[in-house]
Design a protein around this motif. Structure first.
Motif, PDB file in Angstrom:
ATOM      1  N   ALA A 199       0.871  -1.211   0.150  1.00  0.00           N
ATOM      2  CA  ALA A 199       0.036  -0.007   0.018  1.00  0.00           C
ATOM      3  C   ALA A 199       0.953   1.274   0.004  1.00  0.00           C
ATOM      4  CB  ALA A 199      -1.036   0.038   1.147  1.00  0.00           C
ATOM      5  N   ILE A 200       0.099   2.344  -0.309  1.00  0.00           N
ATOM      6  CA  ILE A 200       0.899   3.909  -0.030  1.00  0.00           C
ATOM      7  C   ILE A 200      -0.205   4.558   0.783  1.00  0.00           C
ATOM      8  CG2 ILE A 200       1.564   5.765  -1.260  1.00  0.00           C
ATOM      9  CD1 ILE A 200       1.896   4.262  -3.628  1.00  0.00           C
ATOM     10  N   ALA A 201       0.199   5.141   1.869  1.00  0.00           N
ATOM     11  CA  ALA A 201      -0.667   5.856   2.615  1.00  0.00           C
ATOM     12  C   ALA A 201      -0.119   7.253   2.739  1.00  0.00           C
ATOM     13  CB  ALA A 201      -0.473   5.518   4.131  1.00  0.00           C
ATOM     14  N   VAL A 202      -0.968   8.257   2.282  1.00  0.00           N
ATOM     15  CA  VAL A 202      -0.737   9.616   2.140  1.00  0.00           C
ATOM     16  C   VAL A 202      -1.552  10.502   2.928  1.00  0.00           C
ATOM     17  CG1 VAL A 202      -0.197  11.601   0.431  1.00  0.00           C
ATOM     18  CG2 VAL A 202       0.114   9.052  -0.190  1.00  0.00           C
ATOM     19  N   ARG A 203      -0.689  11.488   3.666  1.00  0.00           N
ATOM     20  CA  ARG A 203      -1.576  12.749   4.288  1.00  0.00           C
ATOM     21  C   ARG A 203      -0.707  13.705   4.001  1.00  0.00           C
ATOM     22  NH1 ARG A 203      -4.617  15.896   6.348  1.00  0.00           N
ATOM     23  NH2 ARG A 203      -5.114  15.693   8.540  1.00  0.00           N
ATOM     24  N   GLY A 204      -1.593  14.765   3.179  1.00  0.00           N
ATOM     25  CA  GLY A 204      -1.016  16.095   2.588  1.00  0.00           C
ATOM     26  C   GLY A 204      -1.681  17.210   3.201  1.00  0.00           C
ATOM     27  N   LYS A 205      -0.923  18.207   3.791  1.00  0.00           N
ATOM     28  CA  LYS A 205      -1.500  19.293   4.209  1.00  0.00           C
ATOM     29  C   LYS A 205      -0.674  20.615   3.775  1.00  0.00           C
ATOM     30  CE  LYS A 205      -0.138  17.841   8.316  1.00  0.00           C
ATOM     31  NZ  LYS A 205       0.333  16.448   7.946  1.00  0.00           N
TER      32      LYS A 205
END
Length: 615
Positions: A199-205
């Protein structure tokens, strides 16, 4: 410039992640997403590479309009050499993952090598690291996404993952994000699984704030959204019925592939249509369709959310499937339904749930089952081999097959090979309804002639999303052409293919093309990215992308002999409907297409074409 200017390169073998600047010259020449990532791929990977080897690479890419206020600007693509086809593969997905990746500050992720054991990539804005995924291996998409969010204690993380199909080697495994949006075709999920990448888990702010001319961009996107809202397809048909609005339309015009393309009309089409999804069930008085749903930034909202009848045989004593989730879209409803003669709407919804849950392309799966059912009907395959009576029309066989294929068990492993390999193994390769090893979508090319040429020449194998001439031949968009004639179809297919390459590369949904032309997209790209994007330059870029993909396939070993259709479509006339008595006229259209493309008679790029497109 609406690019972030930064890509993430992940060496799975070494376990390292490093940032590098985006090649801005390439970005301007190939825009982003499909075009730009393919440019990176073909420059770095040997065309002869084994798709499942460590030497293959796989890329997640956004477009310059991804994550912006452009309508449908939530798209991302997965680019690699397809496990199913061995051809260039670019599979496009919606939902929210693409926008999150862009908002974390990345245009693209390039994965190299193979991890020694299962890993997943965690991205938090500019920070990226590979983490152990052994605890996730064997879990479904529906288990993996919430598990990662819980582990990181962040419900706003977006996840792109494979399910069990990608782990067990199903050759048409998908990459799924947001539980039921998928980069679905060509086996991109299989390549991901072969690299032990779960998987790829992304959090972008960080956000997307680098628009070249914000005032002009806002003006252009507002105008473009009005065009979508005022259009009968994008403003009414798709929001109401989703892509399922096509089921009865295509069936009535005699272009509904039925029972492995034996027939061109399905007597049960009305039972599995968009209209049927809206009707109360006789069993419990509730509707299959719960609501529609939009991807990030989308003003069309064609997505379907459905709920299965809890008393249906597929979900009795299976409360995990009683909730609402991603419902049928037209291609899946056709592949799981008409292709196999199955008109049980609840069974189709269940099979679609399983494809989403375990990460599997419902088009290739359903079409392969159609070939299995024909082989069973012929007596080539037996009940003892299959574990079930597999007559055309059997909802029980369909749902049994989806379960064992998703788990990679029993005969499911053979179904997971796809129809080309399966029919060849059992001595009847002509029964594979595919091009370059990829199964057809939901349009019979005897009833829609241009689609036959689009299928035969598609760079990723049979595909409707590489040149959707149905828009013109059926819906009259942007002009009406006769679906039963071959004249002019070479030029029509080329125009659709080139324009679609631009839309895919920009980061917007191809469904906008029901209302938009390049004249609607150009002002948005011009204001967001680079003032050099003119109508003329975009037309050249679309053609450049198409020819780059074609050249890679030629170097990978594909020839003009692969630009063909199954014998059935070329020699067995349609028996009913407006196309009665017709076969597909590929023999006339293909030489004309090569000529308008600037290729020689062997389907190779002429030097003058290379020079004109700067290839």
């Amino acid at each position: 410039m609406s690019w972030t200017g930064k890509i993430l390169r992940v060496d799975l073998t070494a376990g390292t992640c490093r940032a590098e600047p985006l090649n801005m010259e390439w970005a301007r020449d190939y825009i982003g997403q499909r075009g730009l990532a393919t440019k990176y791929y073909v420059e770095e990977v040997d065309p002869k590479v084994d798709p499942l080897s460590a030497e293959n690479k796989i890329i997640w890419a956004t477009g310059p309009l991804t994550g912006t206020m452009a309508s449908t600007g939530g798209r991302y693509s997965v680019i690699t050499k397809g496990a199913l086809t061995g051809a260039i593969a670019c599979s496009n997905s919606g939902g929210y993952f693409g926008a999150e990746l862009k908002m974390a500050g990345w245009d693209m992720i390039i994965f190299e090598g193979r991890a020694a054991s299962p890993v997943y990539l965690s991205i938090n804005d500019g920070d990226a690291e590979l983490l152990d995924a052994s605890w996730l291996w064997g879990k479904s998409v529906w288990e993996t996404e919430p598990a990662i969010k819980a582990r990181h204690q962040d419900p706003l993380i977006r996840v792109s993952t494979i399910g069990r199909a990608g782990e067990t080697g199903c050759l048409y495994a998908a990459v799924v994000n947001d539980l039921h949006r998928a980069a679905g075709r060509s086996g991109v999920g299989t390549v991901m699984g072969s690299k032990n990448l779960k998987a790829i888990a992304v959090r972008g702010k960080v956000g997307v704030g680098n628009i070249r001319d914000p005032r002009a961009f806002m003006k252009a996107t507002v105008a473009a959204k009005k065009v979508l809202a005022d259009n009968a397809v994008t403003g009414q048909g798709l929001p109401t019925y989703g892509t399922q609005v096509l089921m009865n339309v295509i069936n009535e015009m005699g272009a509904m592939p039925t029972r492995n393309h034996r027939d061109v009309q399905f007597e049960g089409a009305k039972d599995i249509s968009g209209e049927a999804m809206h009707e109360p069930r006789k069993t419990d008085g509730k509707k299959n369709l719960v609501t529609n749903q939009a991807c990030f930034g989308c003003t069309i909202a064609c997505g379907r959310i459905s709920k299965i009848d809890e008393g249906h045989f597929t979900v009795q004593n299976k409360p995990q499937y009683w909730g609402a989730s991603g419902g049928l879209e037209y291609e899946a409803a056709w592949a799981l339904g008409s292709a196999n003669g199955v008109n049980d709407l609840e069974a189709l919804t269940y099979a679609n749930f399983i494809c989403n849950e375990q990460g599997m392309d419902p088009i290739s799966f359903g079409a392969t089952v159609g070939a299995v059912m024909e082989l069973y009907d012929m007596g080539v395959l037996t009940k003892e081999q299959l574990g079930i009576d597999a007559k055309f029309g059997s909802a029980e066989a369909l749902t049994h097959f989806v379960e064992i294929t998703a788990r990679g068990e029993g005969f499911g492993r053979e179904i997971g090979m796809g129809s080309k390999r399966l029919t060849a193994k059992y001595g009847h390769p002509d029964l594979s309804m595919s091009v370059k090893g990829q199964e057809f979508p939901a349009y019979d090319s005897r009833g829609i002639q241009g689609m036959g040429l689009a299928y035969a020449t598609s760079n990723r194998g049979a595909c409707h999303l590489r040149g959707y001439t149905v828009a013109s031949e059926v819906l009259g968009i942007p002009i009406k052409t006769d679906p039963l004639v071959t004249d002019g179809k070479a030029e029509l297919v080329k125009a659709f293919q080139d324009a679609t390459a631009v839309f895919d590369s920009a980061g917007v949904c191809v469904f906008t093309t029901f209302a938009w032309t390049l004249s609607d997209l150009q002002p948005q790209l011009h204001a967001a990215c680079d003032e050099s994007y003119t109508m003329e330059s975009l037309a050249v870029i679309g053609e450049r992308i198409w020819n780059m993909e074609r050249d890679f396939n030629n170097r990978a070993g594909f020839t003009h002999l692969d630009d063909t259709l199954p014998k059935r479509l070329l020699t067995e006339p349609a028996q009913t409907g407006p196309a009665k008595g017709l076969v597909n006229g590929l023999d006339k259209m293909l030489p004309e297409y090569y000529q308008v493309r600037g290729w020689n008679a062997e389907g190779q790029l002429l030097e003058a074409t290379r020079a004109r497109l700067s290839l």
